[in-house]
Design a protein around this motif. Structure first.
Motif, PDB file in Angstrom:
ATOM      1  N   ALA A 191      -1.092  -4.609  -5.935  1.00  0.00           N
ATOM      2  CA  ALA A 191      -1.798  -3.362  -6.244  1.00  0.00           C
ATOM      3  C   ALA A 191      -2.130  -2.608  -4.969  1.00  0.00           C
ATOM      4  O   ALA A 191      -2.334  -3.207  -3.906  1.00  0.00           O
ATOM      5  CB  ALA A 191      -3.081  -3.656  -7.023  1.00  0.00           C
ATOM      6  N   LEU A 192      -2.161  -1.288  -5.093  1.00  0.00           N
ATOM      7  CA  LEU A 192      -2.596  -0.386  -4.026  1.00  0.00           C
ATOM      8  C   LEU A 192      -3.877   0.297  -4.478  1.00  0.00           C
ATOM      9  O   LEU A 192      -3.962   0.755  -5.631  1.00  0.00           O
ATOM     10  CB  LEU A 192      -1.518   0.656  -3.727  1.00  0.00           C
ATOM     11  CG  LEU A 192      -0.129   0.137  -3.377  1.00  0.00           C
ATOM     12  CD1 LEU A 192       0.856   1.304  -3.260  1.00  0.00           C
ATOM     13  CD2 LEU A 192      -0.151  -0.665  -2.092  1.00  0.00           C
ATOM     14  N   ALA A 237      -6.726  -0.366   0.376  1.00  0.00           N
ATOM     15  CA  ALA A 237      -6.562  -1.801   0.183  1.00  0.00           C
ATOM     16  C   ALA A 237      -5.211  -2.081  -0.448  1.00  0.00           C
ATOM     17  O   ALA A 237      -4.713  -1.305  -1.275  1.00  0.00           O
ATOM     18  CB  ALA A 237      -7.678  -2.357  -0.698  1.00  0.00           C
ATOM     19  N   ILE A 238      -4.623  -3.197  -0.049  1.00  0.00           N
ATOM     20  CA  ILE A 238      -3.404  -3.725  -0.658  1.00  0.00           C
ATOM     21  C   ILE A 238      -3.716  -5.138  -1.130  1.00  0.00           C
ATOM     22  O   ILE A 238      -4.246  -5.954  -0.371  1.00  0.00           O
ATOM     23  CB  ILE A 238      -2.230  -3.752   0.343  1.00  0.00           C
ATOM     24  CG1 ILE A 238      -1.897  -2.336   0.819  1.00  0.00           C
ATOM     25  CG2 ILE A 238      -1.004  -4.406  -0.290  1.00  0.00           C
ATOM     26  CD1 ILE A 238      -0.808  -2.297   1.880  1.00  0.00           C
ATOM     27  N   GLU A 239      -3.379  -5.424  -2.394  1.00  0.00           N
ATOM     28  CA  GLU A 239      -3.554  -6.757  -2.945  1.00  0.00           C
ATOM     29  C   GLU A 239      -2.194  -7.402  -3.141  1.00  0.00           C
ATOM     30  O   GLU A 239      -1.232  -6.743  -3.569  1.00  0.00           O
ATOM     31  CB  GLU A 239      -4.299  -6.694  -4.279  1.00  0.00           C
ATOM     32  CG  GLU A 239      -5.733  -6.205  -4.144  1.00  0.00           C
ATOM     33  CD  GLU A 239      -6.478  -6.210  -5.465  1.00  0.00           C
ATOM     34  OE1 GLU A 239      -5.822  -6.473  -6.504  1.00  0.00           O
ATOM     35  OE2 GLU A 239      -7.685  -5.961  -5.468  1.00  0.00           O
ATOM     36  N   ALA A 240      -2.103  -8.685  -2.829  1.00  0.00           N
ATOM     37  CA  ALA A 240      -0.838  -9.403  -2.935  1.00  0.00           C
ATOM     38  C   ALA A 240      -0.467  -9.651  -4.389  1.00  0.00           C
ATOM     39  O   ALA A 240      -1.331  -9.709  -5.278  1.00  0.00           O
ATOM     40  CB  ALA A 240      -0.927 -10.730  -2.183  1.00  0.00           C
ATOM     41  N   LEU A 296      -0.770   5.563  -4.009  1.00  0.00           N
ATOM     42  CA  LEU A 296       0.654   5.347  -3.779  1.00  0.00           C
ATOM     43  C   LEU A 296       1.131   6.048  -2.513  1.00  0.00           C
ATOM     44  O   LEU A 296       0.815   7.213  -2.275  1.00  0.00           O
ATOM     45  CB  LEU A 296       1.465   5.873  -4.967  1.00  0.00           C
ATOM     46  CG  LEU A 296       2.981   5.841  -4.813  1.00  0.00           C
ATOM     47  CD1 LEU A 296       3.498   4.413  -4.856  1.00  0.00           C
ATOM     48  CD2 LEU A 296       3.660   6.701  -5.871  1.00  0.00           C
ATOM     49  N   VAL A 297       1.914   5.333  -1.718  1.00  0.00           N
ATOM     50  CA  VAL A 297       2.641   5.927  -0.609  1.00  0.00           C
ATOM     51  C   VAL A 297       4.098   6.070  -1.041  1.00  0.00           C
ATOM     52  O   VAL A 297       4.719   5.102  -1.487  1.00  0.00           O
ATOM     53  CB  VAL A 297       2.564   5.050   0.660  1.00  0.00           C
ATOM     54  CG1 VAL A 297       3.303   5.718   1.807  1.00  0.00           C
ATOM     55  CG2 VAL A 297       1.116   4.794   1.041  1.00  0.00           C
ATOM     56  N   ASN A 298       4.637   7.280  -0.934  1.00  0.00           N
ATOM     57  CA  ASN A 298       6.032   7.508  -1.325  1.00  0.00           C
ATOM     58  C   ASN A 298       6.955   6.980  -0.223  1.00  0.00           C
ATOM     59  O   ASN A 298       7.177   7.655   0.774  1.00  0.00           O
ATOM     60  CB  ASN A 298       6.289   9.004  -1.542  1.00  0.00           C
ATOM     61  CG  ASN A 298       5.406   9.589  -2.623  1.00  0.00           C
ATOM     62  OD1 ASN A 298       5.375   9.106  -3.745  1.00  0.00           O
ATOM     63  ND2 ASN A 298       4.660  10.623  -2.273  1.00  0.00           N
ATOM     64  N   GLU A 350      -6.005   3.728  -8.149  1.00  0.00           N
ATOM     65  CA  GLU A 350      -5.434   2.377  -8.100  1.00  0.00           C
ATOM     66  C   GLU A 350      -4.098   2.383  -8.817  1.00  0.00           C
ATOM     67  O   GLU A 350      -3.958   2.952  -9.904  1.00  0.00           O
ATOM     68  CB  GLU A 350      -6.379   1.368  -8.756  1.00  0.00           C
ATOM     69  CG  GLU A 350      -5.834  -0.049  -8.774  1.00  0.00           C
ATOM     70  CD  GLU A 350      -6.797  -1.056  -9.386  1.00  0.00           C
ATOM     71  OE1 GLU A 350      -6.339  -2.138  -9.822  1.00  0.00           O
ATOM     72  OE2 GLU A 350      -8.015  -0.757  -9.447  1.00  0.00           O
ATOM     73  N   LEU A 351      -3.127   1.728  -8.211  1.00  0.00           N
ATOM     74  CA  LEU A 351      -1.799   1.613  -8.806  1.00  0.00           C
ATOM     75  C   LEU A 351      -1.421   0.136  -8.833  1.00  0.00           C
ATOM     76  O   LEU A 351      -1.244  -0.494  -7.792  1.00  0.00           O
ATOM     77  CB  LEU A 351      -0.776   2.407  -8.003  1.00  0.00           C
ATOM     78  CG  LEU A 351       0.659   2.426  -8.535  1.00  0.00           C
ATOM     79  CD1 LEU A 351       0.712   2.969  -9.955  1.00  0.00           C
ATOM     80  CD2 LEU A 351       1.555   3.260  -7.631  1.00  0.00           C
TER      81      LEU A 351
END
Length: 834
Positions: free
Chosen positions: A394-395, A431-434, A141-143, A359-360
């Protein structure tokens, strides 16, 4: 543009400093002759044996007690954790160590479940966390919301179960030269249990103001293997109910009612952790070790209420309006394996590999895509349908670290020195998932040229309400790697004088190399007095989260036009157009000077003055929006001239935009008195700190430093965390009984992120806790307690100058909440050892 701001020290702070010092010194006259006290929060080490006072953090030579170290190290032992009320690691650390802050958040998306953990009022990513001395991976997570740690990705401290922990060491000193990037504020080392008994625990509790019902249970067990080996396993589960301290909404509904959910989110946590060691060939072949764990946590928090008549609502679906639900799932896993052995001539070798993943996953519930509902249907009419929940993306963060460490004595000019050296290789990936298409699309075709009107006649909002999903344009899967070499040497010039030096060189695949160093000194002219000090340089590499994170959402701009709002990653068209360079490392200078007093075996006092200067600190920019009003020429509206051709309405990005200076004073005092069959431990810890933004600068030819990082963000950095945090405690034990009373003082905090230019002040408050434990037998006990026994709440929002938030039901703090808004809570716990 560089802007300097001189902020004088207020007189109330000076008076409180003098008062705190006087209170600490007041302990001195009581000098009964007992076992040495240790520099640690609250409880004495005596009840836990001599090993409880030994720390390994801050030095690679022989382990020392906390009071004998060259830098301030706090030690939290098993009894400290047992007699503290919080059931999660972050809150427990905040309760026991005043240099640690774990701010409460709500209506802040993923930050509601992964809260920011900080040390010395710096950022979450300027604190390095170790487990069993090995680097712990960061969170995915990025705040990016208006919270403490905005723009950072720190360590998910609550991913570690308390039942697996034997002790915690807190190094309050810059240590990048020793441990690498992120150790600007200090280091926390979490040591896992290696016991071979079985410990069972069950807890229940709740908040007296309603909600927050707690049920938790854990089992820790171990057994011996081979000749001197062990395996220790921990399972833990916890369910924390939601709390809601929202007031009545008098602005958006008639008749007035509570529309918001403001408080802790519903959380369900599950853990499985292990720690093991196996001597090889009877110990002559060294020892194989392994540790790690997995955790699975879910949260259910709320967004902003959408009134019935709002354009973002569909009355046919939600006739009374609706409150979006942001449902998060945090998956965390780590595994470390290594081999260590003794070599000839007292040398030691340690080889290890450590992998971690965070993973979030986001899922939006109780929502709707308004543009889906009102989209014109071929042949006439509208579709009048939309999913009411969707996955929004997801991050993912992953890290692999390989270490080779060697230490032992060396002869130099006839003197024997303790020497350590090593190599590290680390790879970080992000990674970033759509999300599902409905979570981000503007209508089913996602074509902004199609005009879709909402119920109020405006342009319909795209994506799911509350938390729109990541789009295919923001998908990324990238990584970087680095290598490091370090050397560390310590030597006693005399039995009373210790000198230490460390140097570290690191090379990153994306921005180059950096070298840092550290010098430390410890002088004990006699047993009663010790002097210590350190000076060091440090660095923090930009995280892969900050380098690769981006998001795009289609929203209305100030003129009511459907436009894209972009969080732009480095090297994107937007950052290039603004002249924002790629991220580089933060650099720091750290110094501390302290005194250790042991006038008697049962009393100790330490005081350390410290300072940290950070240049080119990486921050999340303010929202960059086009100029309003008429623009006769492009030169008159340079921001608009950049954003309009790129079809971007508003932009934000990460950038090295500020320099900060932090100064502080830490005082720790402890006194132990023993009578026949009973022990009383009095402890006082006083933390004073002050951060100021020395300068705001920009390399952009378009944006000034003040535009890039506005006053609201400066306030969050300078006043968002308490400048004073003190912990006073008394622990009394007699026979089967043990009782602890603890009081935490959280100094005032301020914020203006939602009320600018008005600065809201939340006053300093005392929070008192009490715990009572009774041991029925040597192996069974009952503990009952209450946190915040006087039901203290933060200052209320100013009803006029903070409008409209109080009118919408916001009662207490928001962007910064050091001790939360739940009020009094209670708990009961049963512990059994088999």
């Amino acid at each position: 543009m560089l802007e300097h701001r001189a902020i004088p020290m207020p007189m109330p702070t000076l008076r409180r400093t003098a008062l705190a010092t006087a209170l600490v010194l007041a302990f001195a006259p009581a000098l009964a002759q007992e076992a040495p006290a240790q520099e640690r929060p609250a409880q004495a080490a005596a009840a836990e044996g001599n090993m409880a006072s030994v720390v390994v953090l801050g030095s690679r030579s022989a382990a020392r007690t906390a009071l004998d170290s060259a830098a301030p190290v706090g030690l939290i032992g098993a009894k400290d954790m047992q007699m503290a009320g919080p059931q999660e690691l972050g809150k427990l650390l905040q309760t026991l160590d005043p240099s640690f802050n774990f701010s409460t958040t709500f209506i802040s998306d993923g930050t509601d479940i992964i809260r920011p953990a900080t040390l010395r009022s710096l950022g979450p990513d300027q604190l390095l966390v170790l487990v069993n001395g090995k680097r712990r991976h960061q969170q995915a997570l990025v705040n990016v919301q208006q919270t403490i740690g905005r723009g950072s990705a720190g360590t998910d401290i609550n991913a570690i179960p308390m039942a697996a922990i034997q002790r915690i060491e807190v190094l309050r000193d810059g240590a990048a030269a020793q441990y690498g990037s992120d150790a600007i504020a200090g280091v926390i080392n979490i040591v896992l249990k290696d016991s071979t008994s079985t410990q069972l625990s069950a807890s229940a509790g709740g908040a007296t103001e309603g909600g927050g019902h707690l049920a938790a249970g854990s089992a820790n067990t171990g057994w011996t293997i081979g000749d001197g080996g062990f395996v220790n396993l921990t399972v833990e589960g916890r369910r924390r109910g939601e709390t809601n301290r929202a007031g009545v909404d008098t602005l958006r509904v008639d008749p007035p009612r509570v529309t918001q959910r403001i408080g802790d989110s519903l959380a369900k946590d599950k853990y499985f952790w292990w720690n093991a060691g196996l001597p090889l060939a009877g110990g002559s072949g060294g020892e194989f070790y392994a540790f790690g764990g997995i955790s699975h946590r879910t949260g259910d928090s709320a967004g902003f209420f959408r009134p019935a008549e709002d354009g973002r609502n569909v009355p046919a679906v939600y006739p009374d309006g609706f409150l979006p639900a942001i449902r998060t799932t945090v998956k965390d896993a780590s595994a470390a394996f290594g081999w260590r052995r003794d070599l000839p001539a007292d040398w030691k070798l340690d080889l290890s590999i450590n992998h971690g993943r965070s993973e979030l996953d986001f899922r939006e519930g109780n929502t709707i895509n308004v543009s889906y509902w009102y989209e014109p249907k071929p042949g006439g009419g509208i579709y009048a349908e939309s999913p009411l929940e969707a996955d929004t993306g997801a991050l993912k963060f992953r890290q692999t670290t390989v270490n080779a460490d060697l230490r032992g004595p060396v002869e130099l000019f006839g003197r024997k020195l303790s020497f350590a050296t090593g190599f590290e290789y680390r790879r970080d990936g992000y990674a970033i998932e759509a999300g599902d298409p409905v979570s981000y699309q503007y209508g089913r075709t996602n074509n902004p040229a199609i005009v879709i009107r909402d119920q109020a006649g405006g342009v319909a909002a795209s994506g799911t309400q509350g938390f729109p999903g990541w789009t295919p344009a923001t998908v990324v899967d990238d990584s970087r790697h680095n290598v490091a070499l370090y050397a560390d040497v310590e030597h006693n010039l005399t039995p009373q004088l210790l000198l230490g030096a460390a140097a570290r060189w690191e090379k990153y695949s994306d921005f180059g190399s950096t070298t840092t160093g550290k010098l430390s000194l410890r002088w004990d002219p006699n047993r009663t007095v010790g002097l210590r000090g350190t000076v060091s340089t440090g660095f923090r590499a930009p995280s892969v989260q900050q380098k690769f994170y981006s998001s795009v959402s289609t929203n209305l701009n100030g003129a009511g036009v459907l436009t894209e709002t972009l969080t732009a990653r480095e090297g994107s068209a937007v950052t290039r157009a603004f002249g924002i360079p790629n991220l580089k490392e933060e650099t720091s200078k750290n110094a501390s000077v302290g005194i250790v007093l042991r006038p008697a075996q049962n009393f100790s006092l330490t005081a350390d003055v410290w300072g940290i200067d950070i240049d080119d600190r990486i921050v999340f920019s303010s929202n960059i929006a086009p100029e309003s009003g008429a623009c006769p020429t492009p030169a008159a509206c340079p921001i608009r001239a950049i954003l309009d051709p790129l079809k971007v309405g508003q932009a934000q990005f990460f950038t090295n935009a500020i320099d900060t200076r932090t100064r502080g004073l830490d005082i720790v005092a402890e006194h132990t008195t023993k009578w026949t069959g009973s022990t009383l431990v009095l402890s006082g810890q006083f933390d004073f700190n002050r951060t100021e933004v020395k300068g705001r600068h920009s390399l952009s030819p378009v944006l000034t430093g003040a535009q890039l990082f506005d006053d609201a963000q400066v306030t969050l950095i300078e006043r968002g965390q308490p400048r004073q945090h003190h912990v006073l405690s008394a622990d009394y034990s007699q026979g089967a009984w043990n009782g602890t009373v603890r009081a935490n003082w959280y100094g005032e905090v301020q914020g203006q992120g939602f009320t600018a230019p008005f600065v809201q002040t939340w006053e300093g408050k005392w929070i008192a806790d009490a715990t009572l434990r009774y041991a029925f037998t040597k192996n069974a006990s009952l503990t009952v307690g209450s946190n915040n026994i006087f039901n203290t709440f933060p200052t209320r929002w100013d009803p006029v100058r903070a409008a409209p938030f109080p009118q919408m039901g916001f009662t207490y703090c928001w962007e910064t909440c050091p001790f939360g808004i739940n009020g009094r809570s209670w708990y009961a716990r049963v512990d059994v050892t088999l």
